[in-house]
Motif scaffolding. Structure first.
Motif, PDB file in Angstrom:
ATOM      1  N   ARG A 158       0.834  -1.205   0.000  1.00  0.00           N
ATOM      2  CA  ARG A 158       0.000   0.000   0.000  1.00  0.00           C
ATOM      3  C   ARG A 158       0.869   1.255   0.000  1.00  0.00           C
ATOM      4  NH1 ARG A 158      -5.197  -1.829  -1.041  1.00  0.00           N
ATOM      5  NH2 ARG A 158      -5.770  -3.515   0.401  1.00  0.00           N
ATOM      6  N   SER A 159       0.387   2.281  -0.639  1.00  0.00           N
ATOM      7  CA  SER A 159       1.083   3.567  -0.595  1.00  0.00           C
ATOM      8  C   SER A 159       0.775   4.258   0.724  1.00  0.00           C
ATOM      9  CB  SER A 159       0.630   4.465  -1.756  1.00  0.00           C
ATOM     10  OG  SER A 159      -0.719   4.894  -1.545  1.00  0.00           O
ATOM     11  N   THR A 160       1.662   5.108   1.166  1.00  0.00           N
ATOM     12  CA  THR A 160       1.432   5.828   2.420  1.00  0.00           C
ATOM     13  C   THR A 160       0.229   6.757   2.299  1.00  0.00           C
ATOM     14  OG1 THR A 160       3.096   7.441   1.719  1.00  0.00           O
ATOM     15  CG2 THR A 160       3.830   5.697   3.202  1.00  0.00           C
ATOM     16  N   ARG A 161      -0.018   7.262   1.084  1.00  0.00           N
ATOM     17  CA  ARG A 161      -1.183   8.143   0.883  1.00  0.00           C
ATOM     18  C   ARG A 161      -2.478   7.347   1.082  1.00  0.00           C
ATOM     19  NH1 ARG A 161      -1.186  11.792  -4.395  1.00  0.00           N
ATOM     20  NH2 ARG A 161       0.632  12.538  -3.228  1.00  0.00           N
ATOM     21  N   TRP A 162      -2.515   6.132   0.529  1.00  0.00           N
ATOM     22  CA  TRP A 162      -3.712   5.287   0.698  1.00  0.00           C
ATOM     23  C   TRP A 162      -3.897   4.934   2.168  1.00  0.00           C
ATOM     24  CZ3 TRP A 162      -5.090   0.648   2.699  1.00  0.00           C
ATOM     25  CH2 TRP A 162      -6.309   0.091   2.311  1.00  0.00           C
ATOM     26  N   LEU A 163      -2.826   4.582   2.842  1.00  0.00           N
ATOM     27  CA  LEU A 163      -2.912   4.204   4.249  1.00  0.00           C
ATOM     28  C   LEU A 163      -3.411   5.367   5.098  1.00  0.00           C
ATOM     29  CD1 LEU A 163       0.410   2.160   4.542  1.00  0.00           C
ATOM     30  CD2 LEU A 163      -1.923   1.243   4.689  1.00  0.00           C
ATOM     31  N   ALA A 164      -2.930   6.564   4.798  1.00  0.00           N
ATOM     32  CA  ALA A 164      -3.376   7.735   5.561  1.00  0.00           C
ATOM     33  C   ALA A 164      -4.858   7.997   5.337  1.00  0.00           C
ATOM     34  CB  ALA A 164      -2.555   8.950   5.148  1.00  0.00           C
ATOM     35  N   ARG A 165      -5.316   7.808   4.097  1.00  0.00           N
ATOM     36  CA  ARG A 165      -6.720   8.058   3.790  1.00  0.00           C
ATOM     37  C   ARG A 165      -7.626   7.015   4.427  1.00  0.00           C
ATOM     38  NH1 ARG A 165      -6.346   7.710  -1.308  1.00  0.00           N
ATOM     39  NH2 ARG A 165      -7.252   5.629  -1.585  1.00  0.00           N
ATOM     40  N   GLU A 166      -7.204   5.742   4.421  1.00  0.00           N
ATOM     41  CA  GLU A 166      -8.057   4.662   4.901  1.00  0.00           C
ATOM     42  C   GLU A 166      -7.927   4.402   6.403  1.00  0.00           C
ATOM     43  OE1 GLU A 166     -10.331   3.077   3.081  1.00  0.00           O
ATOM     44  OE2 GLU A 166      -9.804   4.393   1.388  1.00  0.00           O
ATOM     45  N   LEU A 167      -6.710   4.583   6.944  1.00  0.00           N
ATOM     46  CA  LEU A 167      -6.454   4.216   8.337  1.00  0.00           C
ATOM     47  C   LEU A 167      -6.177   5.404   9.252  1.00  0.00           C
ATOM     48  CD1 LEU A 167      -4.173   1.086   7.748  1.00  0.00           C
ATOM     49  CD2 LEU A 167      -6.656   1.153   8.087  1.00  0.00           C
ATOM     50  N   GLY A 168      -5.929   6.556   8.667  1.00  0.00           N
ATOM     51  CA  GLY A 168      -5.665   7.731   9.489  1.00  0.00           C
ATOM     52  C   GLY A 168      -4.273   8.301   9.226  1.00  0.00           C
ATOM     53  N   PRO A 169      -4.071   9.576   9.559  1.00  0.00           N
ATOM     54  CA  PRO A 169      -2.802  10.254   9.243  1.00  0.00           C
ATOM     55  C   PRO A 169      -1.586   9.648   9.927  1.00  0.00           C
ATOM     56  CG  PRO A 169      -4.195  11.605  10.675  1.00  0.00           C
ATOM     57  CD  PRO A 169      -5.036  10.483  10.192  1.00  0.00           C
ATOM     58  N   SER A 170      -1.781   8.938  11.034  1.00  0.00           N
ATOM     59  CA  SER A 170      -0.632   8.351  11.728  1.00  0.00           C
ATOM     60  C   SER A 170       0.032   7.256  10.903  1.00  0.00           C
ATOM     61  CB  SER A 170      -1.048   7.788  13.090  1.00  0.00           C
ATOM     62  OG  SER A 170      -1.968   6.707  12.933  1.00  0.00           O
ATOM     63  N   TYR A 171      -0.660   6.744   9.864  1.00  0.00           N
ATOM     64  CA  TYR A 171      -0.104   5.691   9.023  1.00  0.00           C
ATOM     65  C   TYR A 171       0.615   6.239   7.787  1.00  0.00           C
ATOM     66  CZ  TYR A 171      -2.364   2.095  11.795  1.00  0.00           C
ATOM     67  OH  TYR A 171      -2.713   1.265  12.828  1.00  0.00           O
ATOM     68  N   GLU A 172       0.684   7.554   7.670  1.00  0.00           N
ATOM     69  CA  GLU A 172       1.396   8.153   6.532  1.00  0.00           C
ATOM     70  C   GLU A 172       2.882   8.314   6.911  1.00  0.00           C
ATOM     71  OE1 GLU A 172       0.792  11.669   3.201  1.00  0.00           O
ATOM     72  OE2 GLU A 172      -0.165  11.853   5.157  1.00  0.00           O
ATOM     73  N   ARG A 173       3.534   7.193   7.108  1.00  0.00           N
ATOM     74  CA  ARG A 173       4.945   7.205   7.489  1.00  0.00           C
ATOM     75  C   ARG A 173       5.631   5.965   6.947  1.00  0.00           C
ATOM     76  NH1 ARG A 173       4.961   5.160  13.774  1.00  0.00           N
ATOM     77  NH2 ARG A 173       3.013   3.982  13.677  1.00  0.00           N
TER      78      ARG A 173
END
Length: 387
Positions: A361-376
Motif C-alpha cells: 500500500r502507498s502511504t497516501r492510501w494508508l493515511a486516507r483509509e487508516l488515518g494520518p498516523s499511518y502516513e509514514r
C-alpha cells in the motif's frame, strides 16, 4: 601510477602517523584476552595482571583516559569449580563466569589501588548496546567514571547473556566501546604479537605492520586462533573488530600483552589498522550495523531493494512483500531481498502484526483509509544502514 617504492614510503608515513596517534590518544580502549591473564591451568596470573596495570597506570600518569575491556572471567572460574577445560554448555559457562568475574575484578582492584586508581566494573550485554536508552546510559556512566578519575573495566555480563553467552567475543565488544566512547585509539592485546602474512609457526612468515584498508588483507590467512583453549576469539575476530573500529575513525593496534607498553607508546610493534579516511558512518549507522541483530525480517521487492541499497531511500510499505518473525515498533529488523539476502538493517516503525495489512500500500492510501498516523515509512532512512 605510483611506483612500489613510493607506495611503500606512503605506507610507512601512514603507519608512523597512526602509531604516533595511538601514543598521543586522549582516550584509549585496551582489550586483553583470557590467555594473557591466566596460567596454563586456568588460574589468574597475578604477575601478568600486575604488569598490565603498571602499563595502564603509566599511561594514566601521562594524561590519557583509559578504558580496559578484559576477558578472563570464565577462564578464572574454571579451576575453582574443578573444570579442566572450557565448558561447552551455556549454564556451566555462566557458572564459571559468575565465580571468575569476582576473582578477576578483585585482582585488578588490588593492583590499581597501589597506584591510587579506583576501579569500576561495567558489565554489558548485547541488549545494552541495541536499545537506545541502555546505550546512552552506558555511555553516560562511562563518561562520568572517566571524569572522576576511575578506570572502567568492561566485560560481557556473561551470567545473563543468552546468545551463546557473548557479543561474539570481547574484541568486538572493545571495538563497540571504542565507538561508543569516541576513543582515539584501540589496542587489542592477546597471545599473538601481530598479524602475519602466513602461519606464524612456518619459516618465512612475516609481520604485516600496516593494514590501511580491506584490500591489504587479500591473500592473508586470518583463520588462525590463539595458542591456548581458554579464550573464544581468534585472528578472524580481531581483524573484524579492527574493521569496526577503523570505520569509526579509531586507529587500532593488534599485538601481544607483552608488548603493551611499547604499543601504547607508539613503538613499532604489532600490526596497525589505520583509521578510515573520508566520510565516516554516523554513530547510529555503526551501531545498527555492528551492535544490533535483526529481531525479524521484512522481504522487499526488487524496486524497494534498489531504493534502499542504491538510492539510500526510506523503506515504504509499498515495497514489502512478506514479513518474517515477530518484532515490536522500534526493534531492529533485517531487510532482505526475495532470495533471502540481507541488504540492510533498520529500526521499524510498526509491530510485526501490523505489517501484513500495510504491505503493497502507498502511504497516501494508508493515511486516507487508516488515518494520518499511518502516513509514514516502515523504516526511515535515518534509522537504516545498508550492509
Amino acid at each position: 601510477m605510483h611506483s612500489a617504492e613510493q607506495l611503500e614510503q606512503t605506507g610507512s608515513v601512514q603507519e608512523a602517523r597512526g602509531r604516533a596517534a595511538v601514543a598521543a590518544a586522549r582516550r584509549v580502549v585496551v582489550k586483553v584476552g583470557s590467555s594473557s591473564l591466566t596460567t596454563p591451568d586456568g588460574r589468574i596470573d597475578s604477575g601478568r595482571i600486575r604488569d598490565l596495570v603498571e602499563v595502564l597506570a603509566s599511561r594514566r600518569a601521562l594524561g590519557q583516559e583509559v578504558i580496559l575491556v578484559s576477558s578472563g572471567a570464565v577462564a578464572a572460574g574454571m579451576t575453582p569449580l574443578g573444570m579442566r577445560t572450557r565448558p561447552r554448555d551455556l549454564a556451566s559457562q555462566q557458572a564459571a563466569a559468575s565465580v571468575g568475574q569476582g576473582l578477576l575484578l578483585a585482582a585488578y582492584t588490588a593492583e590499581l589501588a597501589g597506584h591510587g586508581i579506583n576501579t569500576a566494573q561495567i558489565l554489558l550485554t548485547v541488549e545494552d548496546l541495541m536499545r537506545r536508552v541502555q546505550h546512552r546510559n552506558a555511555q553516560r556512566t562511562l563518561r562520568r567514571l572517566l571524569d572522576i578519575g576511575a578506570l572502567p573495566i568492561v566485560n560481557e555480563n556473561d551470567t545473563v547473556a543468552t546468545h551463546e553467552l557473548r557479543f561474539g567475543d570481547n574484541d568486538r565488544l572493545a571495538a563497540l566501546v571504542a565507538h561508543l566512547m569516541k576513543a582515539d585509539a584501540l589496542v587489542l592485546l592477546s597471545d599473538v604479537d601481530a598479524l602475519y602474512d602466513g602461519n606464524p609457526a612456518e619459516p618465512g612468515s612475516r609481520v604485516v605492520g600496516l593494514i590501511s584498508g580491506p584490500d591489504d588483507l587479500e591473500g592473508i590467512d586470518i583463520g588462525s586462533s590463539g595458542k591456548r583453549g581458554v579464550g573464544t576469539g581468534g585472528m578472524v575476530t580481531k581483524v573484524a573488530s579492527a574493521r569496526i573500529a577503523t570505520e569509526a575513525g579509531v586507529n587500532t593496534l593488534l599485538t601481544s600483552a607483552a608488548n603493551a607498553r611499547a604499543a601504547l607508546a607508539g613503538e613499532g610493534v604489532g600490526t596497525l589498522f589505520a583509521a578510515a579516511s573520508g566520510r565516516r558512518p554516523s554513530a547510529r549507522q555503526l551501531w545498527l550495523a555492528h551492535a544490533t541483530a535483526g529481531r525479524g525480517s521484512l522481504v522487499l521487492d526488487p524496486g524497494a531493494v534498489a531504493a534502499v541499497a542504491r538510492d539510500k531511500a526510506s523503506l515504504l510499505p509499498a515495497g514489502v512483500v512478506d514479513v518474517l518473525g515477530e518484532f515490536s515498533a522500534g526493534d531492529p529488523v533485517d531487510l532482505r531481498d526475495e532470495q533471502g539476502t540481507v541488504v540492510a538493517r533498520g529500526l521499524v516503525n510498526y509491530d510485526s502484526a501490523e505489517v501484513p495489512d500495510l504491505m503493497g500500500r502507498s502511504t497516501r492510501w494508508l493515511a486516507r483509509e487508516l488515518g494520518p498516523s499511518y502516513e509514514r515509512e516502515l523504516v526511515h532512512r535515518d534509522d537504516l544502514v545498508v550492509l
